[in-house]
Design an enzyme around this catalytic site. Sequence first.
Site, PDB file in Angstrom:
ATOM      1  N   SER A 159      46.808  32.487  38.999  1.00  0.00           N
ATOM      2  CA  SER A 159      46.751  33.797  39.648  1.00  0.00           C
ATOM      3  C   SER A 159      47.984  33.984  40.517  1.00  0.00           C
ATOM      4  O   SER A 159      48.575  33.009  40.984  1.00  0.00           O
ATOM      5  CB  SER A 159      45.495  33.879  40.524  1.00  0.00           C
ATOM      6  OG  SER A 159      45.519  35.016  41.355  1.00  0.00           O
ATOM      7  N   TYR A 185      41.455  29.536  47.775  1.00  0.00           N
ATOM      8  CA  TYR A 185      41.635  30.039  46.419  1.00  0.00           C
ATOM      9  C   TYR A 185      43.086  29.863  45.977  1.00  0.00           C
ATOM     10  O   TYR A 185      43.367  29.396  44.867  1.00  0.00           O
ATOM     11  CB  TYR A 185      41.236  31.517  46.343  1.00  0.00           C
ATOM     12  CG  TYR A 185      41.363  32.122  44.971  1.00  0.00           C
ATOM     13  CD1 TYR A 185      40.582  31.677  43.912  1.00  0.00           C
ATOM     14  CD2 TYR A 185      42.271  33.154  44.734  1.00  0.00           C
ATOM     15  CE1 TYR A 185      40.689  32.243  42.647  1.00  0.00           C
ATOM     16  CE2 TYR A 185      42.382  33.730  43.474  1.00  0.00           C
ATOM     17  CZ  TYR A 185      41.592  33.271  42.433  1.00  0.00           C
ATOM     18  OH  TYR A 185      41.708  33.833  41.185  1.00  0.00           O
TER      19      TYR A 185
END
Length: 308
Positions: A159, A185
């Site tokens: 990501s 994350y």
Amino acid sequence: MPERFVTPFTAASTAADVVAGVDLTGRRAVVTGGASGIGIETARALASAGAEVTIAVRNVADGARVADDLIAATGNKAVHVGYLDLADPATVAAFVAGWEGPLHILVNNAGVMAAPLGRTPEGWEMQFATNHLGHFALATGLHRALAAAGGARVVAVSSSAHLRSPVVLDDIHFNHREYEPWSAYGQSKTANVLFAVEGSRRWADDGITVNALHPGGIRTNLQRYVSEEDLERARRAAGAGGASWRTPEQGAATSVLLAASPLLTGVAGRYFEDCNEALPNEQGTRTGVAPYALDPSAAARLWELSVR
């Protein structure tokens, strides 16, 4: 540095565009998280090209419904479901033990985003355990099957959030620093890129290539812990398609490109976005790849730590 790898495809391309004309007959693929979001579209594209596809999921009932839908949509009856909980090493080991024969494509797609602090029974931070350690155990466990395939590909769905944090190797599990969901994350997504770097180096002699990617801004169940305000702010910062989100079909395109396109033969250890190799990140932007995500020494350290 090798020359940047570019393709004819763009941010607007879909998984179907990327796989058009590609014949995957005789190839076997595993897609984690294949029962929702871009996982469904990744599995659909691979199945439509003739691959035997196993979607590895926590909810087998949901997986079975998706498999039935994919069989009906593609006419490919070789769509299977396997139980896998990436945060539970026992289920990863069971999935690996149950796999027979070669594996040509492994798409490490499942994940959890910006979740509140949670820990596995081992004490591992949940996002890192799911997004990196579970996939690491799966890929290394399936190494023999990948090597047997000849020219196997492993795809790590990372990501642009990797730009939020390097892997803090001295405190991966937030034992000595305050927990922050997006930093957690981010480091797990950086770990996905570092896995591609070191995996490609270690497995080159087996003919296995490993690449990572950012799929773009897509609305999926992945964002169940994230507020609408945070999502909109992240979308604007990332420049995700201007004023609109990408469709899941577009979000799956880069995964399918890395998994199936003949254009990617022999390409390894790189990070892609918008169906092309990413440029280096420019400070203040949310696109491109951070230097720390491609650092070979960090990749080697993370691999050894992950084994332990």
